[in-house]
Design a protein around this motif. Sequence first.
Motif, mmCIF file in Angstrom:
data_model
loop_
_atom_site.group_PDB
_atom_site.id
_atom_site.type_symbol
_atom_site.label_atom_id
_atom_site.label_comp_id
_atom_site.label_asym_id
_atom_site.label_seq_id
_atom_site.Cartn_x
_atom_site.Cartn_y
_atom_site.Cartn_z
ATOM 1 N N VAL A 179 46.379 26.937 106.438
ATOM 2 C CA VAL A 179 46.163 25.520 105.721
ATOM 3 C C VAL A 179 46.956 24.656 106.410
ATOM 4 C CG1 VAL A 179 46.277 24.734 103.589
ATOM 5 C CG2 VAL A 179 45.632 26.960 103.549
ATOM 6 N N TYR A 180 46.253 23.563 106.543
ATOM 7 C CA TYR A 180 47.121 22.194 107.132
ATOM 8 C C TYR A 180 46.864 21.490 106.101
ATOM 9 C CZ TYR A 180 46.762 24.207 112.291
ATOM 10 O OH TYR A 180 46.995 24.939 113.256
ATOM 11 N N GLU A 181 47.957 20.584 105.999
ATOM 12 C CA GLU A 181 47.820 19.326 105.320
ATOM 13 C C GLU A 181 48.379 18.202 105.890
ATOM 14 O OE1 GLU A 181 49.588 19.399 101.258
ATOM 15 O OE2 GLU A 181 48.409 21.316 100.688
ATOM 16 N N GLY A 182 47.651 16.884 105.827
ATOM 17 C CA GLY A 182 48.012 15.964 106.681
ATOM 18 C C GLY A 182 46.940 15.803 107.887
ATOM 19 N N ARG A 183 47.233 14.623 108.762
ATOM 20 C CA ARG A 183 46.095 14.322 109.694
ATOM 21 C C ARG A 183 46.872 15.163 110.829
ATOM 22 N NH1 ARG A 183 45.263 7.834 109.236
ATOM 23 N NH2 ARG A 183 44.148 8.063 107.142
ATOM 24 N N VAL A 184 45.955 16.356 111.357
ATOM 25 C CA VAL A 184 46.117 16.946 112.488
ATOM 26 C C VAL A 184 45.441 16.705 113.560
ATOM 27 C CG1 VAL A 184 46.592 19.537 113.145
ATOM 28 C CG2 VAL A 184 47.410 18.663 110.920
ATOM 29 N N GLY A 185 45.752 16.728 114.812
ATOM 30 C CA GLY A 185 44.862 16.725 115.890
ATOM 31 C C GLY A 185 44.664 18.030 116.696
ATOM 32 N N GLN A 186 43.920 17.965 117.961
ATOM 33 C CA GLN A 186 43.833 19.065 118.771
ATOM 34 C C GLN A 186 44.209 18.515 120.187
ATOM 35 O OE1 GLN A 186 43.203 22.044 117.704
ATOM 36 N NE2 GLN A 186 43.131 21.172 115.734
ATOM 37 N N ASN A 187 45.029 19.297 120.804
ATOM 38 C CA ASN A 187 45.326 18.802 122.377
ATOM 39 C C ASN A 187 44.302 18.648 123.311
ATOM 40 O OD1 ASN A 187 44.983 21.756 122.655
ATOM 41 N ND2 ASN A 187 46.947 21.795 123.666
ATOM 42 N N GLU A 188 44.353 18.594 124.413
ATOM 43 C CA GLU A 188 42.938 18.445 125.253
ATOM 44 C C GLU A 188 42.065 19.578 125.547
ATOM 45 O OE1 GLU A 188 44.191 16.516 128.926
ATOM 46 O OE2 GLU A 188 44.737 14.707 128.001
ATOM 47 N N ASN A 189 42.869 20.752 125.606
ATOM 48 C CA ASN A 189 41.993 21.931 125.811
ATOM 49 C C ASN A 189 41.659 22.795 124.572
ATOM 50 O OD1 ASN A 189 44.593 22.999 125.594
ATOM 51 N ND2 ASN A 189 44.620 23.779 127.603
ATOM 52 N N ASN A 190 42.102 22.286 123.599
ATOM 53 C CA ASN A 190 42.029 22.928 121.980
ATOM 54 C C ASN A 190 42.740 24.123 121.957
ATOM 55 O OD1 ASN A 190 40.419 20.867 120.896
ATOM 56 N ND2 ASN A 190 38.508 22.009 121.819
ATOM 57 N N SER A 191 43.937 24.188 122.703
ATOM 58 C CA SER A 191 44.794 25.447 122.722
ATOM 59 C C SER A 191 45.840 25.119 121.590
ATOM 60 C CB SER A 191 45.627 25.831 124.124
ATOM 61 O OG SER A 191 46.117 24.765 124.524
ATOM 62 N N ALA A 192 46.141 24.141 121.176
ATOM 63 C CA ALA A 192 47.050 23.944 119.975
ATOM 64 C C ALA A 192 46.714 22.868 119.090
ATOM 65 C CB ALA A 192 48.401 23.585 120.794
ATOM 66 N N SER A 193 47.269 22.669 118.098
ATOM 67 C CA SER A 193 47.117 21.739 117.049
ATOM 68 C C SER A 193 48.177 20.753 117.133
ATOM 69 C CB SER A 193 47.271 22.087 115.440
ATOM 70 O OG SER A 193 46.212 23.049 115.201
ATOM 71 N N GLU A 194 48.014 19.412 117.151
ATOM 72 C CA GLU A 194 49.099 18.340 117.121
ATOM 73 C C GLU A 194 49.438 17.685 116.014
ATOM 74 O OE1 GLU A 194 47.917 17.020 121.785
ATOM 75 O OE2 GLU A 194 47.571 15.467 119.990
ATOM 76 N N ILE A 195 50.791 17.783 115.929
ATOM 77 C CA ILE A 195 51.423 17.253 114.574
ATOM 78 C C ILE A 195 52.311 16.159 114.992
ATOM 79 C CG2 ILE A 195 52.941 17.955 112.716
ATOM 80 C CD1 ILE A 195 50.630 19.831 113.075
ATOM 81 N N TYR A 196 51.683 15.151 114.359
ATOM 82 C CA TYR A 196 52.422 13.638 114.436
ATOM 83 C C TYR A 196 53.026 13.097 113.230
ATOM 84 C CZ TYR A 196 47.906 13.707 117.174
ATOM 85 O OH TYR A 196 47.089 14.445 117.826
ATOM 86 N N TRP A 197 52.494 13.124 111.953
ATOM 87 C CA TRP A 197 52.878 12.397 110.887
ATOM 88 C C TRP A 197 53.804 12.956 109.997
ATOM 89 C CZ3 TRP A 197 51.006 7.752 110.606
ATOM 90 C CH2 TRP A 197 49.789 7.523 111.373
ATOM 91 N N SER A 198 54.882 12.160 109.366
ATOM 92 C CA SER A 198 55.682 12.957 108.452
ATOM 93 C C SER A 198 54.957 13.666 107.162
ATOM 94 C CB SER A 198 56.457 11.808 107.785
ATOM 95 O OG SER A 198 57.215 11.027 108.696
ATOM 96 N N GLY A 199 55.572 14.757 106.719
ATOM 97 C CA GLY A 199 55.007 15.485 105.794
ATOM 98 C C GLY A 199 53.961 16.317 106.090
ATOM 99 N N THR A 200 53.433 16.317 107.547
ATOM 100 C CA THR A 200 52.207 17.171 107.749
ATOM 101 C C THR A 200 52.975 18.756 107.649
ATOM 102 O OG1 THR A 200 51.315 15.803 109.528
ATOM 103 C CG2 THR A 200 50.920 18.190 109.459
#
Length: 362
Positions: A37-58
């Motif tokens: 379960v993810y909460e917050g705006r989560v992206g994917q890296n270029e080859n979809n091998s990892a989720s990218e975390i940017y924002w506070s509180g994610t």
Amino acid sequence: MKHLLKLSFVFLFIVACKSLPTATSTTFVKHSDNKIVYEGRVGQNENNSASEIYWSGTSIKINFNGTSVKAILDDENGTNYFNVIIDGTKSEILKLEKGKKEYVLAKDLLEEKHSLEITKRNEWTYGKTQFFGFEIDGELLEKDKEKELFFEFYGDSITAGHGNEDFTGEDKADGNVTNNYNTYAAITGRVFNAEYSCIARGGIGIMVSWFNMIMPEMYYRLNPNDENSKWISQKTPDVVVVNLFQNDSWIVNRPNHKEFKRRFGTEKPSEEKIIESYANFIKSIRAEYKNTSIVCLLGNMDITKKNSQWPNYITKAVNSLKDSKVYTCFVPYKNTKGHPKVEDHQLIANQLISVIENRIIK
């Protein structure tokens, strides 16, 4: 007699085998597993091998049956901090190192059902973190039931949690003393058991910031560093909270600041312009979320001190919208130096919770 002895030996062997500890299997849980379960705006890296975390509180959460959990993370600068929360209780602060590393999040647990959650403490300006997955000594379990409510917050350093755990008087922004989990925003989300998303940056304003970006240029982004990265929400928030204008209130009185000059030239914005700018930002949120309740919050730094005109500007902006689902909430000035501390955030949360309980979610 020989048969009896043989049977006794077999029985004892079986009992002994049953008493031996069983080896716990190791399970790798990929970042894309639907039981995470993810909460917050989560992206994917270029080859979809990892989720990218940017924002506070994610946050990233799993349920499992087992004794230990590791996470594979790649931090851009080695400056991000996360909370580790086991079974609903914060256990430690995780300081990340630069590069791809494996981190032990929990160990020596009883072999039974547990929950584990990590939440980002500090701002996106410290760099992104890539999450590849968890390694569990045990078994991944089904995720929690989806939360019924979803709250989204737009704000500046107050909402990010700047220095809210710094009691030295230095008011630092580093993640060891900045903890979004203990902000009014995250506290409010937990009170309502709401999914939580925080879009914030220290120093940002609606009309002008201390740097070359304002909230109308950032609020829609997935990756805050990429102006072409648009967040496409899979669900509509039930409540949006906007806590902005603190930085505007300072910079509009600094005509020599380069951002004042860039945004306004040589003339301070009029009251009408201030009101219009705020109203237009709320309109932009309304264009995205047609039926969401919006709370226009101020507090509790000096923008709400006695005789401040800024609450009045927001009241006039809200009245001009003629939108029955837009509300105001003004929290009195804390009358201390620096950013709000945890106890100040609790005071903001108390008033915001009251507005939501009494006027929105009845």
